[in-house]
Scaffold this motif. Sequence first.
Motif: not given
Length: 398
Positions: A209-216, A313-315, A340-341
């Motif tokens: 969750h954290g890594s994906a949020a940073l990639l946003v 994102n899909g990953l 993410q949002n």
Amino acid sequence: MRRWMMLGLGTAAQTAACAFVYGIPYLAEELRRQEGLTLTQVGALVACPTAGLVLALYAWGAAADRFGERVVIALGLGTAAGALAGAAWGAHGMVALGLLLVVAGAAGASVYSASGRLVMGWFDARQRGLAMGIRQTSTPLGMGLAALAMPPLSGAHGLPGAFGFLAVLCGLIAVLIAVFAADPARPEARTAEPAPNPYRGSRLLWRIHGSAALLVIPQFTAGAFALVLLVDVRGWTPVHAGQLIAGGQALGAVSRILVGRWSDRVGNRLRPMRQLAVVTAAVVAATALATAYPSPLTPALLVAAIAITSSTNGLSFTSTAEHAGPAWSGRALGVHNTGQNLTAAVVPPLMAAFISATAYWPGFALAAALTCVSAVIVPVPRTLAEPSAEERPRTIAA
């Protein structure tokens, strides 16, 4: 086959939702001219649909659990169409527009909560990366559609023309979903014992969750400010800048499909995610340099940044669902979507204020630095966990 038709309808629904949730940046010039707003105020309006989205994700997810995907998506998109019609023909000023965009975003959250369930319900683990990659093309496709359509429509017909187009698009897709979509079969409960909480005793999901949020952050820095950067720094017209950005978003959509297929073949979502995060950091850093020293390379690097920042994102979504398991995937995806949002909601206004106080290149440099942090915290187990009994391939009616 039927599952591909359902995936197509779900992708179309989310593309329509993404077109207005993430498409407001492409009205930046018209909002500054017609409404007399500053860049910071435009950044606040950009965040309004995402703010509404975050507030309503859990409620729509609960509704999808109870009533099914078709009803939830059709109702939500229809409501969003009504709010956008109000923005087109009845609203003036930052407050009125902002409130209607919040309502539209909250209604559009129905698609985010329900359309991802199509992938988990209609596809098994051997095709899930590809299917989720196709579904996740909706974000760059929606942003690309907005980039292509919003500047000429607002230029020719003002804000009513642009918002009216979005209202009609959402209304049309809502009707198609109501008429043709079918909910996937629900897996039967195999035991009365509650499934173990995947968050208890492990930080793996929180790290995803954290890594994906940073990639946003790099994704929305590039997506939200590419148009005004090209206008302010390179002297492009909004229409020509929008056309170039649409090309970048199309490349981003292709990258999600290819990356999803790659993850299916290697049997791992997280190692490709870390590798792509490193590449993303390098591309965004190069974009910062090209923004500090403008040249003919600046537009090309902006296109590359828009494309590569969309690829992971899909990953992250697929990995979240797989590691959470069928009993927890809905809640885990809700947490993931919310993180993410929330990030997507705060990036445009905060980055707009930062850019206004400094320049464009420090904003891109900051995004590149945070992408490096994301690469570090992506958890990379040696192998992807074996799918549970509920996830193993099963026959699905065509």
